[in-house]
Motif scaffolding. Structure first.
Motif, mmCIF file in Angstrom:
data_model
loop_
_atom_site.group_PDB
_atom_site.id
_atom_site.type_symbol
_atom_site.label_atom_id
_atom_site.label_comp_id
_atom_site.label_asym_id
_atom_site.label_seq_id
_atom_site.Cartn_x
_atom_site.Cartn_y
_atom_site.Cartn_z
ATOM 1 N N LEU A 96 0.824 -1.211 0.000
ATOM 2 C CA LEU A 96 0.000 0.000 0.000
ATOM 3 C C LEU A 96 0.860 1.264 0.000
ATOM 4 O O LEU A 96 0.451 2.294 -0.562
ATOM 5 N N LYS A 97 2.045 1.190 0.597
ATOM 6 C CA LYS A 97 2.958 2.337 0.529
ATOM 7 C C LYS A 97 3.466 2.520 -0.898
ATOM 8 O O LYS A 97 3.549 3.655 -1.391
ATOM 9 N N ARG A 98 3.791 1.426 -1.550
ATOM 10 C CA ARG A 98 4.216 1.519 -2.952
ATOM 11 C C ARG A 98 3.072 2.016 -3.836
ATOM 12 O O ARG A 98 3.304 2.632 -4.874
ATOM 13 N N ASN A 99 1.864 1.724 -3.414
ATOM 14 C CA ASN A 99 0.698 2.150 -4.175
ATOM 15 C C ASN A 99 0.619 3.670 -4.313
ATOM 16 O O ASN A 99 0.056 4.191 -5.277
ATOM 17 N N VAL A 100 1.200 4.380 -3.302
ATOM 18 C CA VAL A 100 1.210 5.850 -3.344
ATOM 19 C C VAL A 100 2.644 6.398 -3.356
ATOM 20 O O VAL A 100 2.880 7.567 -3.055
ATOM 21 N N ASN A 101 3.601 5.508 -3.645
ATOM 22 C CA ASN A 101 5.003 5.909 -3.812
ATOM 23 C C ASN A 101 5.604 6.594 -2.580
ATOM 24 O O ASN A 101 6.198 7.669 -2.671
ATOM 25 N N ILE A 102 5.439 5.972 -1.399
ATOM 26 C CA ILE A 102 6.099 6.471 -0.201
ATOM 27 C C ILE A 102 6.916 5.339 0.413
ATOM 28 O O ILE A 102 6.581 4.159 0.253
ATOM 29 N N LYS A 103 7.994 5.690 1.109
ATOM 30 C CA LYS A 103 8.885 4.687 1.685
ATOM 31 C C LYS A 103 8.443 4.279 3.081
ATOM 32 O O LYS A 103 8.396 3.099 3.421
ATOM 33 N N ASP A 104 8.158 5.266 3.938
ATOM 34 C CA ASP A 104 7.727 5.013 5.310
ATOM 35 C C ASP A 104 6.337 5.597 5.516
ATOM 36 O O ASP A 104 5.976 6.609 4.902
ATOM 37 N N SER A 105 5.584 4.980 6.417
ATOM 38 C CA SER A 105 4.239 5.477 6.692
ATOM 39 C C SER A 105 4.273 6.778 7.493
ATOM 40 O O SER A 105 3.311 7.543 7.498
ATOM 41 N N GLY A 106 5.383 7.033 8.186
ATOM 42 C CA GLY A 106 5.528 8.243 8.987
ATOM 43 C C GLY A 106 6.962 8.401 9.434
ATOM 44 O O GLY A 106 7.853 7.657 9.009
ATOM 45 N N ARG A 107 7.203 9.359 10.326
ATOM 46 C CA ARG A 107 8.563 9.641 10.798
ATOM 47 C C ARG A 107 8.650 9.722 12.321
ATOM 48 O O ARG A 107 9.631 10.213 12.861
ATOM 49 N N LEU A 108 7.616 9.232 13.001
ATOM 50 C CA LEU A 108 7.555 9.411 14.444
ATOM 51 C C LEU A 108 8.594 8.587 15.192
ATOM 52 O O LEU A 108 9.133 9.021 16.216
ATOM 53 N N LEU A 109 8.904 7.385 14.700
ATOM 54 C CA LEU A 109 9.796 6.473 15.412
ATOM 55 C C LEU A 109 11.168 6.454 14.749
ATOM 56 O O LEU A 109 11.311 5.919 13.648
ATOM 57 N N PRO A 110 12.183 7.005 15.399
ATOM 58 C CA PRO A 110 13.527 7.064 14.806
ATOM 59 C C PRO A 110 14.042 5.680 14.418
ATOM 60 O O PRO A 110 14.038 4.752 15.225
ATOM 61 N N GLY A 111 14.489 5.566 13.189
ATOM 62 C CA GLY A 111 15.040 4.307 12.713
ATOM 63 C C GLY A 111 14.008 3.301 12.243
ATOM 64 O O GLY A 111 14.354 2.265 11.675
ATOM 65 N N HIS A 112 12.736 3.580 12.499
ATOM 66 C CA HIS A 112 11.676 2.635 12.145
ATOM 67 C C HIS A 112 10.644 3.218 11.195
ATOM 68 O O HIS A 112 9.848 2.477 10.626
ATOM 69 N N GLY A 113 10.620 4.527 11.047
ATOM 70 C CA GLY A 113 9.588 5.147 10.227
ATOM 71 C C GLY A 113 8.393 5.540 11.065
ATOM 72 O O GLY A 113 8.520 6.217 12.085
ATOM 73 N N GLY A 114 7.215 5.093 10.654
ATOM 74 C CA GLY A 114 5.994 5.468 11.347
ATOM 75 C C GLY A 114 5.458 4.373 12.251
ATOM 76 O O GLY A 114 6.000 3.262 12.314
ATOM 77 N N ILE A 115 4.377 4.686 12.940
ATOM 78 C CA ILE A 115 3.730 3.715 13.822
ATOM 79 C C ILE A 115 3.201 2.535 13.018
ATOM 80 O O ILE A 115 3.322 1.378 13.424
ATOM 81 N N LEU A 116 2.618 2.823 11.878
ATOM 82 C CA LEU A 116 2.058 1.760 11.042
ATOM 83 C C LEU A 116 3.135 0.780 10.595
ATOM 84 O O LEU A 116 2.867 -0.415 10.429
ATOM 85 N N ASP A 117 4.361 1.278 10.437
ATOM 86 C CA ASP A 117 5.473 0.399 10.071
ATOM 87 C C ASP A 117 5.823 -0.575 11.188
ATOM 88 O O ASP A 117 6.472 -1.597 10.955
ATOM 89 N N ARG A 118 5.417 -0.260 12.421
ATOM 90 C CA ARG A 118 5.717 -1.116 13.562
ATOM 91 C C ARG A 118 4.559 -2.035 13.933
ATOM 92 O O ARG A 118 4.786 -3.112 14.509
ATOM 93 N N ILE A 119 3.339 -1.626 13.661
ATOM 94 C CA ILE A 119 2.193 -2.453 14.068
ATOM 95 C C ILE A 119 1.626 -3.264 12.914
ATOM 96 O O ILE A 119 0.686 -4.047 13.114
#
Length: 266
Positions: A222-245
């Protein structure tokens, strides 16, 4: 980057473990809800919502969670919610491993509640619905974490054959197998601590670990569907919350179904 990722992971794991094991259910439920609502906010990025429409989507998700928690909507619906969610993830698997193509954003938006709400509800239910509820949640978390760590380590050193190159080029079959094997070993250890049938719980753990990969791949798609790498930037080194859950959104219903079908008394 690796050190930052490790520090963030340790802090998150420590905070979540403390909350699950030592706090009452209402606290656990609200903490999980905050994470999942953070994931819902990032989900709006997958739908390219902005302004008032983004806020409206979030309000709708929060209202649905509130009604399920306090309005009695989900009373007696735990098993049906589990089955519906498992059905959704089976459909997602079929779509994912066919030739991926552009998914309409309206469909992505409609899928948000199906991805996020059941896993939040089931995690909250585990904590209060079972005698060993906190240990049950920790078992699920440890299995998913083991699959993630095992896949990263084995994939980094031995990974050659791509698992899903069009969706997530970094994942390999070697990493996938390593993650499943590590999750199986962790499940075996948990079965000893919980005093439950070892082969049965290992089977549940392996199925849970496999589904966690599906959750990860789905969000990657779904991230590739809209051409983004991370869902967010809140978690250093991990991207977004959605990337963790993302792994938990798929793993939780499968784990829940395994517990119900097996008849384990926990």
């Amino acid at each position: 980057m690796l050190i930052t990722r490790l520090i963030t992971a340790v802090i998150l794991a420590g905070g979540i473990t403390t909350t699950v094991l030592f706090f009452p259910t209402w606290v656990v439920s609200w903490v999980i809800a905050l994470f999942w609502l953070g994931g819902a906010w990032e989900w709006t990025g997958l739908v390219r919502l902005q302004g008032a429409s983004r806020v409206f989507y979030m309000v709708g998700m929060a209202a649905l969670m509130f009604l399920m928690a306090f309005g009695g909507i989900a009373q007696g619906w735990t098993y049906p919610i589990t089955v519906i969610s498992v059905g959704w993830w089976m459909l997602s698997c079929m779509v994912l491993f066919r030739l991926p193509r552009q998914i309409p954003l309206a469909l992505v938006g409609a899928a948000g509640p199906l991805v996020l709400i059941p896993s939040w509800f089931l995690l909250s239910h585990f904590h209060q619905g079972f005698i060993e509820g906190p240990q049950l949640i920790m078992s699920l978390l440890l299995i998913v974490w083991a699959a993630d760590v095992g896949a990263y380590l084995i994939g980094s050193f031995c990974g050659k054959v791509k698992l899903a190159p069009r969706v997530s080029p970094g994942k390999t079959w070697e990493g996938f197998i390593g993650g499943i094997a590590f999750a199986g070993l962790v499940s075996f250890g948990i079965s000893i601590m919980l005093n439950v049938p070892k082969s049965l719980f290992v089977a549940i753990g392996v199925a849970t670990a496999m589904s966690s990969v599906l959750g990860d791949l789905t969000i990657s798609f779904l991230k590739r569907n809209v051409n983004i790498k991370d869902s967010g930037r809140l978690l250093p080194g991990h991207g977004g919350i959605l990337d963790r859950i993302d792994s938990l959104t798929a793993a939780t219903p499968i784990f829940s179904l395994g517990i119900y079908v097996s008849g384990l008394h926990l």
